[in-house]
Design a protein around this motif. Structure first.
Motif, PDB file in Angstrom:
ATOM      1  N   ALA A   1       0.827  -1.209   0.000  1.00 57.38           N
ATOM      2  CA  ALA A   1       0.000   0.000   0.000  1.00 57.38           C
ATOM      3  C   ALA A   1       0.864   1.262   0.000  1.00 57.38           C
ATOM      4  O   ALA A   1       2.094   1.187   0.099  1.00 57.38           O
ATOM      5  CB  ALA A   1      -0.898  -0.022   1.227  1.00 57.38           C
ATOM      6  N   ILE A   2       0.176   2.384  -0.118  1.00 56.89           N
ATOM      7  CA  ILE A   2       0.842   3.678   0.020  1.00 56.89           C
ATOM      8  C   ILE A   2       0.108   4.442   1.113  1.00 56.89           C
ATOM      9  O   ILE A   2      -1.121   4.548   1.079  1.00 56.89           O
ATOM     10  CB  ILE A   2       0.795   4.489  -1.288  1.00 56.89           C
ATOM     11  CG1 ILE A   2       1.384   3.675  -2.439  1.00 56.89           C
ATOM     12  CG2 ILE A   2       1.543   5.816  -1.142  1.00 56.89           C
ATOM     13  CD1 ILE A   2       1.249   4.335  -3.800  1.00 56.89           C
ATOM     14  N   LEU A   3       0.874   4.921   2.101  1.00 61.19           N
ATOM     15  CA  LEU A   3       0.289   5.737   3.155  1.00 61.19           C
ATOM     16  C   LEU A   3       0.454   7.201   2.738  1.00 61.19           C
ATOM     17  O   LEU A   3       1.564   7.637   2.404  1.00 61.19           O
ATOM     18  CB  LEU A   3       1.020   5.465   4.481  1.00 61.19           C
ATOM     19  CG  LEU A   3       0.469   6.202   5.694  1.00 61.19           C
ATOM     20  CD1 LEU A   3      -0.940   5.728   6.042  1.00 61.19           C
ATOM     21  CD2 LEU A   3       1.405   6.024   6.899  1.00 61.19           C
ATOM     22  N   LYS A   4      -0.667   7.930   2.716  1.00 56.42           N
ATOM     23  CA  LYS A   4      -0.616   9.332   2.273  1.00 56.42           C
ATOM     24  C   LYS A   4      -1.217  10.225   3.350  1.00 56.42           C
ATOM     25  O   LYS A   4      -2.300   9.923   3.854  1.00 56.42           O
ATOM     26  CB  LYS A   4      -1.438   9.522   0.993  1.00 56.42           C
ATOM     27  CG  LYS A   4      -1.014   8.651  -0.188  1.00 56.42           C
ATOM     28  CD  LYS A   4      -1.901   8.932  -1.415  1.00 56.42           C
ATOM     29  CE  LYS A   4      -1.491   8.072  -2.591  1.00 56.42           C
ATOM     30  NZ  LYS A   4      -2.314   8.331  -3.799  1.00 56.42           N
ATOM     31  N   THR A   5      -0.557  11.323   3.661  1.00 54.79           N
ATOM     32  CA  THR A   5      -1.168  12.269   4.595  1.00 54.79           C
ATOM     33  C   THR A   5      -2.443  12.813   3.958  1.00 54.79           C
ATOM     34  O   THR A   5      -2.506  13.016   2.743  1.00 54.79           O
ATOM     35  CB  THR A   5      -0.232  13.450   4.930  1.00 54.79           C
ATOM     36  OG1 THR A   5       0.119  14.113   3.715  1.00 54.79           O
ATOM     37  CG2 THR A   5       1.050  12.976   5.615  1.00 54.79           C
ATOM     38  N   ALA A   6      -3.460  13.024   4.787  1.00 55.93           N
ATOM     39  CA  ALA A   6      -4.740  13.510   4.251  1.00 55.93           C
ATOM     40  C   ALA A   6      -4.579  14.911   3.672  1.00 55.93           C
ATOM     41  O   ALA A   6      -5.218  15.262   2.698  1.00 55.93           O
ATOM     42  CB  ALA A   6      -5.799  13.503   5.343  1.00 55.93           C
ATOM     43  N   ARG A   7      -3.693  15.694   4.289  1.00 54.93           N
ATOM     44  CA  ARG A   7      -3.536  17.087   3.875  1.00 54.93           C
ATOM     45  C   ARG A   7      -2.095  17.414   3.509  1.00 54.93           C
ATOM     46  O   ARG A   7      -1.168  16.746   3.949  1.00 54.93           O
ATOM     47  CB  ARG A   7      -3.945  18.030   5.020  1.00 54.93           C
ATOM     48  CG  ARG A   7      -5.439  18.078   5.241  1.00 54.93           C
ATOM     49  CD  ARG A   7      -5.777  18.879   6.473  1.00 54.93           C
ATOM     50  NE  ARG A   7      -7.218  19.072   6.543  1.00 54.93           N
ATOM     51  CZ  ARG A   7      -7.851  20.120   6.015  1.00 54.93           C
ATOM     52  NH1 ARG A   7      -7.165  21.086   5.432  1.00 54.93           N
ATOM     53  NH2 ARG A   7      -9.160  20.206   6.083  1.00 54.93           N
ATOM     54  N   LEU A   8      -1.952  18.465   2.717  1.00 53.76           N
ATOM     55  CA  LEU A   8      -0.666  19.126   2.467  1.00 53.76           C
ATOM     56  C   LEU A   8       0.354  18.305   1.686  1.00 53.76           C
ATOM     57  O   LEU A   8       1.513  18.708   1.561  1.00 53.76           O
ATOM     58  CB  LEU A   8      -0.008  19.596   3.781  1.00 53.76           C
ATOM     59  CG  LEU A   8      -0.836  20.572   4.617  1.00 53.76           C
ATOM     60  CD1 LEU A   8      -0.163  20.837   5.958  1.00 53.76           C
ATOM     61  CD2 LEU A   8      -1.044  21.881   3.875  1.00 53.76           C
ATOM     62  N   GLY A   9      -0.028  17.151   1.143  1.00 53.52           N
ATOM     63  CA  GLY A   9       0.933  16.413   0.321  1.00 53.52           C
ATOM     64  C   GLY A   9       0.947  16.959  -1.096  1.00 53.52           C
ATOM     65  O   GLY A   9      -0.054  17.441  -1.580  1.00 53.52           O
ATOM     66  N   TYR A  10       2.092  16.909  -1.752  1.00 56.44           N
ATOM     67  CA  TYR A  10       2.162  17.224  -3.181  1.00 56.44           C
ATOM     68  C   TYR A  10       3.465  16.668  -3.721  1.00 56.44           C
ATOM     69  O   TYR A  10       4.417  16.454  -2.970  1.00 56.44           O
ATOM     70  CB  TYR A  10       2.063  18.732  -3.460  1.00 56.44           C
ATOM     71  CG  TYR A  10       3.270  19.510  -2.959  1.00 56.44           C
ATOM     72  CD1 TYR A  10       3.391  19.835  -1.615  1.00 56.44           C
ATOM     73  CD2 TYR A  10       4.296  19.868  -3.825  1.00 56.44           C
ATOM     74  CE1 TYR A  10       4.501  20.514  -1.151  1.00 56.44           C
ATOM     75  CE2 TYR A  10       5.407  20.555  -3.370  1.00 56.44           C
ATOM     76  CZ  TYR A  10       5.500  20.876  -2.040  1.00 56.44           C
ATOM     77  OH  TYR A  10       6.605  21.539  -1.581  1.00 56.44           O
ATOM     78  N   ASP A  11       3.512  16.438  -5.027  1.00 56.68           N
ATOM     79  CA  ASP A  11       4.722  15.921  -5.670  1.00 56.68           C
ATOM     80  C   ASP A  11       5.320  14.735  -4.905  1.00 56.68           C
ATOM     81  O   ASP A  11       6.532  14.640  -4.724  1.00 56.68           O
ATOM     82  CB  ASP A  11       5.783  17.024  -5.817  1.00 56.68           C
ATOM     83  CG  ASP A  11       5.371  18.051  -6.870  1.00 56.68           C
ATOM     84  OD1 ASP A  11       4.417  17.778  -7.622  1.00 56.68           O
ATOM     85  OD2 ASP A  11       6.012  19.113  -6.941  1.00 56.68           O
ATOM     86  N   GLY A  12       4.461  13.831  -4.461  1.00 56.44           N
ATOM     87  CA  GLY A  12       4.931  12.630  -3.772  1.00 56.44           C
ATOM     88  C   GLY A  12       5.352  12.871  -2.329  1.00 56.44           C
ATOM     89  O   GLY A  12       5.711  11.932  -1.618  1.00 56.44           O
ATOM     90  N   LYS A  13       5.285  14.142  -1.877  1.00 58.46           N
ATOM     91  CA  LYS A  13       5.632  14.420  -0.475  1.00 58.46           C
ATOM     92  C   LYS A  13       4.476  13.977   0.420  1.00 58.46           C
ATOM     93  O   LYS A  13       3.322  14.028   0.021  1.00 58.46           O
ATOM     94  CB  LYS A  13       5.903  15.910  -0.275  1.00 58.46           C
ATOM     95  CG  LYS A  13       7.172  16.375  -0.960  1.00 58.46           C
ATOM     96  CD  LYS A  13       7.519  17.800  -0.541  1.00 58.46           C
ATOM     97  CE  LYS A  13       8.761  18.302  -1.240  1.00 58.46           C
ATOM     98  NZ  LYS A  13       8.533  18.737  -2.618  1.00 58.46           N
ATOM     99  N   GLY A  14       4.821  13.551   1.644  1.00 60.35           N
ATOM    100  CA  GLY A  14       3.776  13.075   2.547  1.00 60.35           C
ATOM    101  C   GLY A  14       3.264  11.706   2.153  1.00 60.35           C
ATOM    102  O   GLY A  14       2.129  11.353   2.474  1.00 60.35           O
TER     103      GLY A  14
END
Ligand code: ADP
Ligand code: MG
Length: 394
Positions: A148-161
């Motif tokens: 899986a990929i864990l992604k922050t709900a907010r403020l991620g972009y360009d693969g950050k978070g």
């Protein structure tokens, strides 16, 4: 909410929240049409601030700055989804704001966004919401979500978070590593390819679709967009465009909207995320359509008729990251723009960022031509000139 009941004429001032490259290209289009542009951005030397008629250098929630913007601008837009949605809602009480704070609120939070997409009948990747330790444990027990990929709900972009996680144990660690902020855990899907559907929608509900872009990422950052998407059938294109339109209509969206889709191995379509603004994969419109996505942003917010979105030439857009300012020994150098422009029908767009950093978006080059094969060839030649490895599709 303040709605527009007649079109806004130049030389009125238009406000934009955010001073990044998208704000800069918006400002260039607005100014070309005779509008003045006011930029609100806390960075004293932002790409858009540099050429704004007025740069208000303040935080996005600074009451005085927002009053100044509202008092002086005939309409306000945003160039990125991480401005506080409430700021847009407040501004929307006194001045027409497009897109609305409500639309931006959906796009800036992956949890809200996924729920919204699903409610609208658009498929998303299987996922779990992780806000608490209990929810972490539930997600850990869902074996079907891994890898899986864990992604922050907010403020991620360009693969950050984002963190790639293979197992339940790795997930616990990764969540701690992201400071246990609210996240979504998304099943890693077997992608055949990725596309994005870009559209503009006016105050009157008129919709204009752009051609579908096929996107290749490198390390989570957009590398190239090839338009029209070579792997997409007419049917797939229509399905993606209809889904994007439905999404726009259900938010009563005004402005430029981009929806990213995954195409899975079995050919099915899954919505990844949406951007309530012009999108990196739409930069090709500057040189391959009659109306760029930035001009369309101006037209939508001012209540002018939308421009033609017809694509006149096959295109490849190559993103330029700070990496090309460094040689193999990490010594700084100047990229050979003349060499790039030796490729016929290539167009260099740079964002005026003083400091090149690796993985930082510094600009893009649009390659257009009569035949896609040639366009790809020229882009790959230019990549060599810039010292970039690989090709358009990898
Ligand atoms: P960002 O906000 O940084 O654009 P995305 O969620 O769009 O983040 O992810 C960036 C890229 O990572 C995607 O375009 C895709 O290439 C890859 N990716 C993201 N989620 C998945 C997934 N669930 N399965 C496979 N690849 C993914
Ligand atoms: Mg994305």
């Amino acid at each position: 909410m303040k709605v527009l009941n007649q079109s806004i004429n130049p030389p009125a001032a238009l406000g934009v929240l955010g001073g990044g490259q998208l704000g800069r290209m918006f400002a260039q289009s607005a100014q070309a049409m005779g509008y003045a542009v006011w930029v609100l951005d806390p960075d004293p030397n932002s790409p858009a601030g540099q050429l704004a008629n007025r740069h208000i250098c303040a935080p996005y929630n600074d009451a005085e700055a927002l009053k100044l913007l509202a008092d002086n601008c005939a309409a306000v837009t945003t160039e990125f989804e991480n401005v506080p949605a409430d700021v847009l809602r407040q501004l929307g009480q006194v001045v027409p704001v497009a897109p609305s704070g409500d639309a931006v609120a959906i796009a800036q939070d992956r949890i809200v966004e996924k729920e919204f997409l699903q409610k609208g009948g658009v498929a998303v990747a299987p996922y779990a919401v992780i806000r608490t330790t209990d929810e972490l444990h539930v997600a850990q027990s869902r074996a079907e979500l891994f890898p899986a990929i864990l992604k922050t709900a907010r403020l991620g972009y360009d693969g950050k978070g984002q963190v790639s996680v293979k197992t339940a144990d790795e997930l616990a660690q990764a969540w701690q590593g992201l400071n246990a902020v609210p996240c979504v855990l998304e099943k890693r899907l077997p992608l055949q390819f990725e596309v994005s559907a870009l559209l503009a929608r006016g105050w009157d509900g008129e919709v204009a679709h752009y051609a579908l872009a096929q996107n290749v990422h490198r390390e989570g950052i957009l590398h190239t967009s090839t338009v029209p998407a070579p792997s997409a059938s007419n049917e797939l294109t229509a399905t993606a465009q209809q889904a994007a339109q439905k999404i726009a209509e259900s938010m009563d969206y005004v402005g430029v909207l981009c929806v990213e889709f995954f195409i899975l191995q079995d050919g099915s379509l899954v919505a990844n995320e949406m951007a309530p603004r012009p999108h990196n994969s739409g930069h090709y419109t500057q040189n391959a359509t009659l109306t760029s996505q930035f001009e369309q942003q101006v037209r939508t917010m001012t209540g002018l008729p939308l421009g033609a979105t017809h694509q006149h030439s096959p295109t490849v857009m190559l993103n330029i990251l700070g990496d090309v300012w460094f040689d193999e020994n990490d010594q700084q150098r100047n990229p050979d723009w003349a060499g790039v422009l030796r490729q016929v029908d290539s167009f260099v767009h740079l964002y005026g960022k003083a400091e090149p950093r690796k993985a930082r978006k510094m600009g893009h080059v649009n390659f257009v031509g009569k035949r896609m094969e040639k366009v790809v060839e020229r882009c790959e030649e230019a990549m060599k000139t810039l010292g970039l490895s690989g090709g358009v599709n990898d």
